[in-house]
Motif scaffolding. Sequence first.
Motif, PDB file in Angstrom:
ATOM      1  N   GLY A 417       0.798  -1.214   0.000  1.00 17.58           N
ATOM      2  CA  GLY A 417       0.000   0.000   0.000  1.00 17.58           C
ATOM      3  C   GLY A 417       0.834   1.269   0.000  1.00 17.58           C
ATOM      4  O   GLY A 417       0.360   2.322  -0.431  1.00 17.58           O
ATOM      5  N   VAL A 418       2.072   1.196   0.488  1.00 18.11           N
ATOM      6  CA  VAL A 418       2.954   2.371   0.487  1.00 18.11           C
ATOM      7  C   VAL A 418       4.051   2.236  -0.568  1.00 18.11           C
ATOM      8  O   VAL A 418       5.011   3.003  -0.578  1.00 18.11           O
ATOM      9  N   GLY A 419       3.911   1.235  -1.439  1.00 20.77           N
ATOM     10  CA  GLY A 419       4.889   1.068  -2.509  1.00 20.77           C
ATOM     11  C   GLY A 419       6.092   0.236  -2.138  1.00 20.77           C
ATOM     12  O   GLY A 419       7.116   0.274  -2.835  1.00 20.77           O
ATOM     13  N   GLY A 420       6.001  -0.528  -1.051  1.00 22.94           N
ATOM     14  CA  GLY A 420       7.115  -1.374  -0.635  1.00 22.94           C
ATOM     15  C   GLY A 420       6.973  -2.798  -1.128  1.00 22.94           C
ATOM     16  O   GLY A 420       6.012  -3.153  -1.819  1.00 22.94           O
ATOM     17  N   THR A 421       7.932  -3.634  -0.761  1.00 21.04           N
ATOM     18  CA  THR A 421       7.922  -5.037  -1.170  1.00 21.04           C
ATOM     19  C   THR A 421       8.261  -5.926   0.014  1.00 21.04           C
ATOM     20  O   THR A 421       8.895  -5.490   0.978  1.00 21.04           O
ATOM     21  N   VAL A 422       7.823  -7.186  -0.090  1.00 17.06           N
ATOM     22  CA  VAL A 422       8.149  -8.200   0.910  1.00 17.06           C
ATOM     23  C   VAL A 422       8.769  -9.379   0.179  1.00 17.06           C
ATOM     24  O   VAL A 422       8.185  -9.897  -0.779  1.00 17.06           O
ATOM     25  N   GLU A 423       9.950  -9.795   0.605  1.00 17.87           N
ATOM     26  CA  GLU A 423      10.647 -10.908  -0.016  1.00 17.87           C
ATOM     27  C   GLU A 423      10.917 -11.985   1.025  1.00 17.87           C
ATOM     28  O   GLU A 423      11.101 -11.693   2.216  1.00 17.87           O
ATOM     29  N   LEU A 424      10.962 -13.224   0.549  1.00 18.90           N
ATOM     30  CA  LEU A 424      11.216 -14.364   1.433  1.00 18.90           C
ATOM     31  C   LEU A 424      12.408 -15.130   0.896  1.00 18.90           C
ATOM     32  O   LEU A 424      12.441 -15.498  -0.276  1.00 18.90           O
ATOM     33  N   SER A 425      13.391 -15.355   1.753  1.00 17.84           N
ATOM     34  CA  SER A 425      14.568 -16.132   1.369  1.00 17.84           C
ATOM     35  C   SER A 425      14.798 -17.231   2.400  1.00 17.84           C
ATOM     36  O   SER A 425      14.227 -17.213   3.495  1.00 17.84           O
ATOM     37  N   ALA A 426      15.631 -18.193   2.034  1.00 17.34           N
ATOM     38  CA  ALA A 426      15.867 -19.354   2.894  1.00 17.34           C
ATOM     39  C   ALA A 426      17.304 -19.378   3.392  1.00 17.34           C
ATOM     40  O   ALA A 426      18.171 -18.642   2.912  1.00 17.34           O
ATOM     41  N   HIS A 427      17.525 -20.269   4.365  1.00 17.67           N
ATOM     42  CA  HIS A 427      18.881 -20.557   4.901  1.00 17.67           C
ATOM     43  C   HIS A 427      19.596 -19.324   5.431  1.00 17.67           C
ATOM     44  O   HIS A 427      20.603 -18.871   4.874  1.00 17.67           O
ATOM     45  N   PRO A 428      19.191 -18.735   6.533  1.00 17.50           N
ATOM     46  CA  PRO A 428      17.991 -19.063   7.293  1.00 17.50           C
ATOM     47  C   PRO A 428      16.752 -18.387   6.693  1.00 17.50           C
ATOM     48  O   PRO A 428      16.875 -17.508   5.836  1.00 17.50           O
ATOM     49  N   THR A 429      15.590 -18.822   7.175  1.00 14.55           N
ATOM     50  CA  THR A 429      14.352 -18.206   6.706  1.00 14.55           C
ATOM     51  C   THR A 429      14.332 -16.733   7.100  1.00 14.55           C
ATOM     52  O   THR A 429      14.436 -16.401   8.283  1.00 14.55           O
ATOM     53  N   THR A 430      14.203 -15.855   6.091  1.00 16.68           N
ATOM     54  CA  THR A 430      14.266 -14.420   6.338  1.00 16.68           C
ATOM     55  C   THR A 430      13.190 -13.704   5.528  1.00 16.68           C
ATOM     56  O   THR A 430      13.112 -13.880   4.311  1.00 16.68           O
ATOM     57  N   PHE A 431      12.382 -12.936   6.230  1.00 13.38           N
ATOM     58  CA  PHE A 431      11.427 -12.050   5.572  1.00 13.38           C
ATOM     59  C   PHE A 431      12.067 -10.662   5.502  1.00 13.38           C
ATOM     60  O   PHE A 431      12.438 -10.103   6.542  1.00 13.38           O
ATOM     61  N   THR A 432      12.195 -10.132   4.291  1.00 15.58           N
ATOM     62  CA  THR A 432      12.806  -8.820   4.089  1.00 15.58           C
ATOM     63  C   THR A 432      11.754  -7.853   3.574  1.00 15.58           C
ATOM     64  O   THR A 432      11.174  -8.068   2.504  1.00 15.58           O
ATOM     65  N   VAL A 433      11.510  -6.811   4.355  1.00 16.16           N
ATOM     66  CA  VAL A 433      10.561  -5.764   3.972  1.00 16.16           C
ATOM     67  C   VAL A 433      11.360  -4.544   3.553  1.00 16.16           C
ATOM     68  O   VAL A 433      12.211  -4.063   4.302  1.00 16.16           O
ATOM     69  N   ILE A 434      11.102  -4.071   2.344  1.00 16.61           N
ATOM     70  CA  ILE A 434      11.773  -2.871   1.836  1.00 16.61           C
ATOM     71  C   ILE A 434      10.717  -1.773   1.691  1.00 16.61           C
ATOM     72  O   ILE A 434       9.782  -1.903   0.898  1.00 16.61           O
ATOM     73  N   LEU A 435      10.884  -0.717   2.476  1.00 19.16           N
ATOM     74  CA  LEU A 435       9.941   0.397   2.468  1.00 19.16           C
ATOM     75  C   LEU A 435      10.555   1.599   1.761  1.00 19.16           C
ATOM     76  O   LEU A 435      11.749   1.874   1.937  1.00 19.16           O
ATOM     77  N   PRO A 436       9.767   2.303   0.975  1.00 21.14           N
ATOM     78  CA  PRO A 436      10.296   3.481   0.263  1.00 21.14           C
ATOM     79  C   PRO A 436      10.491   4.647   1.226  1.00 21.14           C
ATOM     80  O   PRO A 436       9.980   4.625   2.356  1.00 21.14           O
ATOM     81  N   PRO A 437      11.220   5.676   0.783  1.00 18.30           N
ATOM     82  CA  PRO A 437      11.379   6.860   1.638  1.00 18.30           C
ATOM     83  C   PRO A 437      10.041   7.542   1.889  1.00 18.30           C
ATOM     84  O   PRO A 437       9.108   7.424   1.097  1.00 18.30           O
ATOM     85  N   VAL A 438       9.979   8.265   2.987  1.00 20.59           N
ATOM     86  CA  VAL A 438       8.776   9.050   3.271  1.00 20.59           C
ATOM     87  C   VAL A 438       8.648  10.137   2.225  1.00 20.59           C
ATOM     88  O   VAL A 438       9.630  10.775   1.838  1.00 20.59           O
ATOM     89  N   ARG A 439       7.432  10.343   1.723  1.00 24.68           N
ATOM     90  CA  ARG A 439       7.231  11.335   0.669  1.00 24.68           C
ATOM     91  C   ARG A 439       7.660  12.717   1.144  1.00 24.68           C
ATOM     92  O   ARG A 439       7.355  13.136   2.262  1.00 24.68           O
ATOM     93  N   GLY A 440       8.332  13.411   0.249  1.00 27.80           N
ATOM     94  CA  GLY A 440       8.767  14.769   0.575  1.00 27.80           C
ATOM     95  C   GLY A 440      10.142  14.821   1.191  1.00 27.80           C
ATOM     96  O   GLY A 440      10.697  15.901   1.353  1.00 27.80           O
ATOM     97  N   ARG A 441      10.712  13.637   1.518  1.00 25.98           N
ATOM     98  CA  ARG A 441      12.039  13.621   2.116  1.00 25.98           C
ATOM     99  C   ARG A 441      13.014  13.078   1.088  1.00 25.98           C
ATOM    100  O   ARG A 441      12.827  12.011   0.513  1.00 25.98           O
ATOM    101  N   ARG A 442      14.055  13.808   0.832  1.00 30.59           N
ATOM    102  CA  ARG A 442      15.034  13.404  -0.146  1.00 30.59           C
ATOM    103  C   ARG A 442      15.936  12.314   0.410  1.00 30.59           C
ATOM    104  O   ARG A 442      16.237  12.292   1.591  1.00 30.59           O
ATOM    105  N   SER A 443      16.341  11.437  -0.483  1.00 31.58           N
ATOM    106  CA  SER A 443      17.273  10.393  -0.068  1.00 31.58           C
ATOM    107  C   SER A 443      18.649  10.996   0.091  1.00 31.58           C
ATOM    108  O   SER A 443      19.018  11.947  -0.584  1.00 31.58           O
TER     109      SER A 443
END
Length: 444
Positions: A417-443
């Motif tokens: 809903g905010v433009g992010g992604t959820v990835e799942l990897s193994a060995h070990p089991t890892t859920f990786t959530v990548i969230l975009p920058p807050v709008r209006g804030r420069r990277s």
Amino acid sequence: MVTTDIPDSAITDDRKDAMAHARDTRSTASRVFLVLLAAAVVVGALVAVFLVVDAQRATHAEAERVTAATAVTIASSPLVVEALATEDQADATRTLEPYALDVIADADLDFVTIMTAEGTRLTHPDIDQIGGEYLGTIPDSTRTLTEVFTGTLGPSVRTIVPVVASGGELLGWVSSGVTIESISETLVRRLPLSIGITVGLVALGALGAWIARRFTRGIAGDLPPGQVRDAVSSYESLRTLGDALRAQTHEHGNRMHTAVALLELGRSQEAIEILTETSRQSQSLVDQVTARQAGDPAVGALLLGKASQAKERGIDWRVSIDPDTPASPLSPVDSVAVLGNLIDNAMDAAATGTERWVEVSLRPSEDGGIILDVSDGGDGIPSELRERVFTQGFSTKPADAQGRGVGLALVRAVVAGVGGTVELSAHPTTFTVILPPVRGRRSP
């Protein structure tokens, strides 16, 4: 009179905003109704196309069957064999023309043409065509042939059959056919049934959509999907935070009871050590949370509570928070729901795995967003289930467990809903959530 010019772009933008607002405020029940109704219409249309195509194929096949059966029957008739065996074509026509017309009427055909071995017509529905050459393919051997050919009556499905004497001599040919126009008329007569079936399917679909709408409204009221998702997110946030705080309260209560008992027994040094250890463990996590300037107090409280919950379940708890981690684009409720559900799943996996540990990591991404990793020492998720775990209602855990089949589906929905992604990897089991920058804030 004063007039004001309003730019067309402004009107267009306002109209777009109004349409977007209308879409956003449409209730979940209404959306369910519209989706199911559209699905019913699409299915009905597909069924209608299938029925029409199938009717066309069946009508064409029936025409081939009738023309073939009729031609074979006529070719084996003694009357036809005897007439073709004579040398007098006029006499053969006088004998065979009434016979052919009777067959046309009885078999509901458009023409029956009896001809000589060379293809000269001896019979035809149009008397003027008698004596002319047959328009169609005459096989180069004594075999039966069915084809679509354009003759004097227009395009038709026709079957030509050889008339052979008892000694094997080719005496002539018999061709019977049905015009494409007649086949189309037969198809049109069958269309009302196809249309009736289609209308019935669409009506049943509309009824099902209406029932689904009432059922959905009974659960979600007139809330739009966004608010329903927010309600589920709030529930999940309160649930996981409540579990964490309950575990923290339970652990602190146990330590306090133990310390009080030790004090009553005069073992003050051991009581101090227990209280100091509790303070030291909590302080380490508090330091990491407070070091992050853009941190969320609710997330900090969740991590503190989950640390107690992990200890209660005998799980090694590891947290790594980069102090430069920026603010999250998620609301506090959504942040707790996402992180809490991922930690809950990790703890459940670690509790049944060979290695009982859970690790949470928060760090900034290169574009100024957030990378959240939640890993566990569980036995892992089979590769064939790694995508299904995000499906609503799917779970590898007991069906009667609280919240099963909701957490990971909600996590993906909230993050997307905010433009992010959820990835799942193994060995070990890892859920990786990548969230975009807050709008209006420069990277950086």
